[in-house]
Design a protein around this motif. Sequence first.
Motif, PDB file in Angstrom:
ATOM      1  N   ASN A   1     -13.470 -23.247  -3.586  1.00 38.47           N
ATOM      2  CA  ASN A   1     -13.337 -22.026  -4.361  1.00 38.47           C
ATOM      3  C   ASN A   1     -12.128 -21.251  -3.835  1.00 38.47           C
ATOM      4  OD1 ASN A   1     -14.203 -20.356  -6.334  1.00 38.47           O
ATOM      5  ND2 ASN A   1     -16.106 -19.772  -5.331  1.00 38.47           N
ATOM      6  N   VAL A   2     -11.071 -21.111  -4.624  1.00 38.70           N
ATOM      7  CA  VAL A   2      -9.885 -20.414  -4.137  1.00 38.70           C
ATOM      8  C   VAL A   2      -9.946 -18.951  -4.563  1.00 38.70           C
ATOM      9  CG1 VAL A   2      -7.366 -20.433  -4.048  1.00 38.70           C
ATOM     10  CG2 VAL A   2      -8.604 -22.568  -4.415  1.00 38.70           C
ATOM     11  N   VAL A   3      -9.825 -18.066  -3.590  1.00 39.14           N
ATOM     12  CA  VAL A   3      -9.783 -16.639  -3.923  1.00 39.14           C
ATOM     13  C   VAL A   3      -8.391 -16.319  -4.447  1.00 39.14           C
ATOM     14  CG1 VAL A   3      -9.999 -14.277  -3.033  1.00 39.14           C
ATOM     15  CG2 VAL A   3     -11.494 -16.074  -2.159  1.00 39.14           C
ATOM     16  N   GLN A   4      -8.348 -15.806  -5.670  1.00 36.36           N
ATOM     17  CA  GLN A   4      -7.067 -15.547  -6.305  1.00 36.36           C
ATOM     18  C   GLN A   4      -6.431 -14.257  -5.788  1.00 36.36           C
ATOM     19  OE1 GLN A   4      -5.257 -15.615 -10.781  1.00 36.36           O
ATOM     20  NE2 GLN A   4      -7.252 -14.746 -10.469  1.00 36.36           N
ATOM     21  N   ILE A   5      -7.270 -13.252  -5.580  1.00 34.33           N
ATOM     22  CA  ILE A   5      -6.756 -11.958  -5.118  1.00 34.33           C
ATOM     23  C   ILE A   5      -6.264 -12.083  -3.680  1.00 34.33           C
ATOM     24  CG2 ILE A   5      -7.328  -9.546  -4.632  1.00 34.33           C
ATOM     25  CD1 ILE A   5      -9.331  -9.639  -6.861  1.00 34.33           C
ATOM     26  N   LYS A   6      -5.006 -11.751  -3.467  1.00 32.67           N
ATOM     27  CA  LYS A   6      -4.416 -11.902  -2.140  1.00 32.67           C
ATOM     28  C   LYS A   6      -4.408 -10.569  -1.396  1.00 32.67           C
ATOM     29  CE  LYS A   6      -3.200 -16.300  -2.291  1.00 32.67           C
ATOM     30  NZ  LYS A   6      -4.409 -16.595  -3.088  1.00 32.67           N
ATOM     31  N   LYS A   7      -4.173  -9.489  -2.159  1.00 29.73           N
ATOM     32  CA  LYS A   7      -3.977  -8.191  -1.502  1.00 29.73           C
ATOM     33  C   LYS A   7      -4.741  -7.094  -2.208  1.00 29.73           C
ATOM     34  CE  LYS A   7       0.200  -7.890   1.118  1.00 29.73           C
ATOM     35  NZ  LYS A   7       1.482  -8.542   0.925  1.00 29.73           N
ATOM     36  N   ILE A   8      -5.446  -6.309  -1.415  1.00 34.52           N
ATOM     37  CA  ILE A   8      -6.037  -5.086  -1.946  1.00 34.52           C
ATOM     38  C   ILE A   8      -5.446  -3.930  -1.153  1.00 34.52           C
ATOM     39  CG2 ILE A   8      -8.156  -3.766  -2.280  1.00 34.52           C
ATOM     40  CD1 ILE A   8      -9.679  -6.386  -2.447  1.00 34.52           C
ATOM     41  N   LYS A   9      -4.845  -2.982  -1.873  1.00 34.58           N
ATOM     42  CA  LYS A   9      -4.322  -1.799  -1.183  1.00 34.58           C
ATOM     43  C   LYS A   9      -5.151  -0.599  -1.592  1.00 34.58           C
ATOM     44  CE  LYS A   9       0.450  -3.065  -0.999  1.00 34.58           C
ATOM     45  NZ  LYS A   9       1.613  -2.850  -1.884  1.00 34.58           N
TER      46      LYS A   9
ATOM     47  N   ILE B   1      -4.193  -1.433 -11.147  1.00 37.66           N
ATOM     48  CA  ILE B   1      -4.648  -0.306 -10.326  1.00 37.66           C
ATOM     49  C   ILE B   1      -6.006   0.155 -10.842  1.00 37.66           C
ATOM     50  CG2 ILE B   1      -2.418   0.492  -9.470  1.00 37.66           C
ATOM     51  CD1 ILE B   1      -2.204   2.466 -11.605  1.00 37.66           C
ATOM     52  N   VAL B   2      -6.884   0.399  -9.895  1.00 34.70           N
ATOM     53  CA  VAL B   2      -8.269   0.721 -10.224  1.00 34.70           C
ATOM     54  C   VAL B   2      -8.493   2.225 -10.092  1.00 34.70           C
ATOM     55  CG1 VAL B   2     -10.686   0.335  -9.586  1.00 34.70           C
ATOM     56  CG2 VAL B   2      -9.032  -1.538  -9.414  1.00 34.70           C
ATOM     57  N   LEU B   3      -9.006   2.834 -11.162  1.00 38.53           N
ATOM     58  CA  LEU B   3      -9.231   4.278 -11.168  1.00 38.53           C
ATOM     59  C   LEU B   3     -10.685   4.577 -11.522  1.00 38.53           C
ATOM     60  CD1 LEU B   3      -6.046   4.999 -13.322  1.00 38.53           C
ATOM     61  CD2 LEU B   3      -6.203   5.333 -10.844  1.00 38.53           C
TER      62      LEU B   3
ATOM     63  N   HIS C   1      -0.107   4.994   1.941  1.00 37.58           N
ATOM     64  CA  HIS C   1       0.140   6.340   1.448  1.00 37.58           C
ATOM     65  C   HIS C   1       1.253   6.233   0.412  1.00 37.58           C
ATOM     66  CE1 HIS C   1       1.408  10.429   1.280  1.00 37.58           C
ATOM     67  NE2 HIS C   1       2.547  10.157   1.872  1.00 37.58           N
ATOM     68  N   GLN C   2       0.925   6.468  -0.829  1.00 36.08           N
ATOM     69  CA  GLN C   2       1.884   6.198  -1.906  1.00 36.08           C
ATOM     70  C   GLN C   2       1.475   6.942  -3.169  1.00 36.08           C
ATOM     71  OE1 GLN C   2       1.776   2.088  -3.158  1.00 36.08           O
ATOM     72  NE2 GLN C   2       3.899   2.116  -3.877  1.00 36.08           N
ATOM     73  N   GLU C   3       2.439   7.140  -4.072  1.00 36.68           N
ATOM     74  CA  GLU C   3       2.121   7.671  -5.408  1.00 36.68           C
ATOM     75  C   GLU C   3       1.580   6.514  -6.252  1.00 36.68           C
ATOM     76  OE1 GLU C   3       3.332  10.680  -7.277  1.00 36.68           O
ATOM     77  OE2 GLU C   3       3.547  11.714  -5.345  1.00 36.68           O
ATOM     78  N   MET C   4       0.491   6.743  -6.949  1.00 37.58           N
ATOM     79  CA  MET C   4      -0.069   5.685  -7.796  1.00 37.58           C
ATOM     80  C   MET C   4       0.930   5.228  -8.853  1.00 37.58           C
ATOM     81  SD  MET C   4      -2.984   4.796  -6.820  1.00 37.58           S
ATOM     82  CE  MET C   4      -4.008   4.037  -8.052  1.00 37.58           C
ATOM     83  N   THR C   5       1.748   6.174  -9.320  1.00 40.90           N
ATOM     84  CA  THR C   5       2.688   5.846 -10.402  1.00 40.90           C
ATOM     85  C   THR C   5       3.811   4.926  -9.939  1.00 40.90           C
ATOM     86  OG1 THR C   5       3.684   7.969  -9.872  1.00 40.90           O
ATOM     87  CG2 THR C   5       2.342   7.859 -11.883  1.00 40.90           C
ATOM     88  N   THR C   6       3.958   4.768  -8.614  1.00 36.69           N
ATOM     89  CA  THR C   6       5.013   3.868  -8.134  1.00 36.69           C
ATOM     90  C   THR C   6       4.433   2.576  -7.553  1.00 36.69           C
ATOM     91  OG1 THR C   6       4.995   4.807  -5.898  1.00 36.69           O
ATOM     92  CG2 THR C   6       6.482   5.843  -7.506  1.00 36.69           C
ATOM     93  N   ALA C   7       3.105   2.459  -7.542  1.00 37.14           N
ATOM     94  CA  ALA C   7       2.468   1.295  -6.912  1.00 37.14           C
ATOM     95  C   ALA C   7       2.761   0.013  -7.685  1.00 37.14           C
ATOM     96  CB  ALA C   7       0.967   1.506  -6.809  1.00 37.14           C
ATOM     97  N   LEU C   8       3.245  -0.985  -6.941  1.00 32.64           N
ATOM     98  CA  LEU C   8       3.561  -2.275  -7.554  1.00 32.64           C
ATOM     99  C   LEU C   8       2.335  -3.180  -7.390  1.00 32.64           C
ATOM    100  CD1 LEU C   8       5.980  -3.792  -8.825  1.00 32.64           C
ATOM    101  CD2 LEU C   8       6.498  -4.634  -6.542  1.00 32.64           C
ATOM    102  N   ALA C   9       1.673  -3.457  -8.512  1.00 27.40           N
ATOM    103  CA  ALA C   9       0.448  -4.264  -8.416  1.00 27.40           C
ATOM    104  C   ALA C   9       0.127  -4.870  -9.768  1.00 27.40           C
ATOM    105  CB  ALA C   9      -0.718  -3.399  -7.970  1.00 27.40           C
ATOM    106  N   ASN C  10      -0.744  -5.869  -9.780  1.00 26.60           N
ATOM    107  CA  ASN C  10      -1.194  -6.435 -11.047  1.00 26.60           C
ATOM    108  C   ASN C  10      -2.158  -5.492 -11.740  1.00 26.60           C
ATOM    109  OD1 ASN C  10      -1.133  -9.295  -9.135  1.00 26.60           O
ATOM    110  ND2 ASN C  10       0.185  -9.071 -10.934  1.00 26.60           N
TER     111      ASN C  10
ATOM    112  N   LYS D   1      -3.329 -10.843  -8.554  1.00 24.73           N
ATOM    113  CA  LYS D   1      -3.170 -11.199  -7.142  1.00 24.73           C
ATOM    114  C   LYS D   1      -3.145  -9.962  -6.258  1.00 24.73           C
ATOM    115  CE  LYS D   1      -1.202 -15.731  -7.637  1.00 24.73           C
ATOM    116  NZ  LYS D   1      -1.352 -15.760  -9.132  1.00 24.73           N
ATOM    117  N   ASN D   2      -2.625  -8.879  -6.848  1.00 24.39           N
ATOM    118  CA  ASN D   2      -2.527  -7.618  -6.113  1.00 24.39           C
ATOM    119  C   ASN D   2      -3.340  -6.544  -6.800  1.00 24.39           C
ATOM    120  OD1 ASN D   2      -0.561  -8.084  -3.990  1.00 24.39           O
ATOM    121  ND2 ASN D   2       0.737  -8.646  -5.726  1.00 24.39           N
ATOM    122  N   VAL D   3      -4.185  -5.897  -6.025  1.00 31.22           N
ATOM    123  CA  VAL D   3      -5.003  -4.830  -6.588  1.00 31.22           C
ATOM    124  C   VAL D   3      -4.768  -3.555  -5.790  1.00 31.22           C
ATOM    125  CG1 VAL D   3      -7.362  -4.088  -7.105  1.00 31.22           C
ATOM    126  CG2 VAL D   3      -6.780  -6.520  -7.210  1.00 31.22           C
ATOM    127  N   CYS D   4      -4.541  -2.436  -6.488  1.00 36.50           N
ATOM    128  CA  CYS D   4      -4.478  -1.148  -5.813  1.00 36.50           C
ATOM    129  C   CYS D   4      -5.674  -0.315  -6.243  1.00 36.50           C
ATOM    130  CB  CYS D   4      -3.201  -0.399  -6.176  1.00 36.50           C
ATOM    131  SG  CYS D   4      -1.771  -1.058  -5.342  1.00 36.50           S
TER     132      CYS D   4
END
Length: 498
Positions: free
Chosen positions: A151-159, A18-20, A7-16, A109-112
């Motif tokens: 095959n190494v998955v690069q993406i570590k985190k999806i929020k 953000i998907v809209l 639960h967060q504001e998109m404008t403050t999300a720390l990620a590589n 590495k990080n996707v929101c």
Amino acid sequence: MDISVKHQEMTTALANVIVLGIFEDDKSLSPAQKKVDTALDGLITNDLIKNEGFKAKFSDTVIVPTRLKIPADKIMLVGLGKKKEFDCNKLRELCAKIIKQLDKTLNIKNVCIELLGLKSENFDVLSCAEAISEGALISMYDFDKYKNKKNVVQIKKIKIITEDTKDEKAAKTGVNNAKIVCSAMDFTKDLINEPAQNATPENISQIAKNLSNDLGLTFKMYNKKQLSEMNFNAFLAVGQGSEAEPKLIHLIYKPTKKAKKKVVLIGKGITFDSGGLNIKPANSMLTMKTDMSGCATVLGIIQAIAAHKPEIEVHALSALCENMPSGKSYKQGDVITAKNGKTIEVDNTDAEGRLTLADVLTYADELEPDEVIDIATLTGACIVALGQNITGIMGNNKQMIKKIIETSEKSGENLWELPIYDDMQEMLKSDIADMRNTGSRFAGASVAGRFLQNFTKSKNWTHIDIAGTAFIDKPYRELNKGATAVMVRTLTKYILSL
Ligand code: BES
Ligand code: MN
Ligand code: ZN
């Protein structure tokens, strides 16, 4: 790769990135998207939509840097297509594509992912989060066990980001459901992809035993001698040409409270189908390590069921053996007496799956279940009829079939009913036995179904033919090529709905 809900504001999300998501026929932004657009001085509305003409057709994407105006490095706009046509299945497929694309993009590495922008009137928050997660997890499956270069998955985190606290709980449930079913699917796919040299009746039994121990299930296994005493003659006939000893495995999930229903799942478990003395041509034999897909499927389902702990008793059965030609093989013209006493003339040793299933269906009757479902890579005819992306379903109970098909529509799996007519028994007539194991060239999938029907007493029996869909040579929607674990999603959902 970890998926979580925040639960967060998109404008403050720390990620590589953000998907809209944007709809083609309604480009108005969600409240969260508006805030991002404002923080980026109109990058979405002005630059991308107005000036660059982003059309938002289904699966259109564009990635743009945010130039330090918000904590996220980049935004990715995704076209959702027409609002009316957008559903969970489209969303799952789309997420698989996005995650694959991002995984290949440098330094992601990080996707929101913004939840609300992807939600539509056609589904709720839970289903939305579930579809996003399933798409991501299913698309990242890869069988690289035997490759030196992994095959190494690069993406570590999806929020999955929700700006609305009231959505958080449902979204978390959706993600959790997806994690359960996708890990079951990975298990199923690994087992199907495993070469027949290792996925032997013996080894699969051991894998099933370990699984049972891990999940607290009851595990039973029967060897050749025991099976012979229990009159599994049709099953044993199929396995007799092989060096490998046939095994019957029986896993049981029992709820702590009294079960509302008892369901028996049966998976075809031919660990290699050479055709036997009616040997297959080389091209047809090439993928026959996958002829135990039904077994892998029921093991996957019971794993998912054990995680959900419903008040339903579930049994998973599989008769495991190899169909091989040798001096000991069963022959054309042999007559075998199945476990239920009916006699079968062997018309073709390559129609072996139905012989093994016949005895297991009889064994299933002894468990007095409410419902019986068998899953099998049973007929080439089913592939001719429905192709590689539609599974065949048939049985003796219209309502049950209808309910399973309705569930499959939510799971994103395609199921189509094939008919079984009583008079198809004519095609199975034998001159010297109660029946033979094949009919004519025609209606092969249905005739195989008609054959199986002779061996069940259940009034709620459904047969699912996954010959075309268990292992595919072209990617389809969220699925990569190779093993698909088809029906794990549908049947898990179906059992949970009982
Ligand atoms: N395992 C095959 C069916 C199959 C074919 C599965 C292709 C996956 C891909 C089954 O045992 C078989 O050989 N069926 C025969 C039956 C025939 C002899 C009546 C077939 O479909 O040709
Ligand atoms: Mn066969
Ligand atoms: Zn087979």
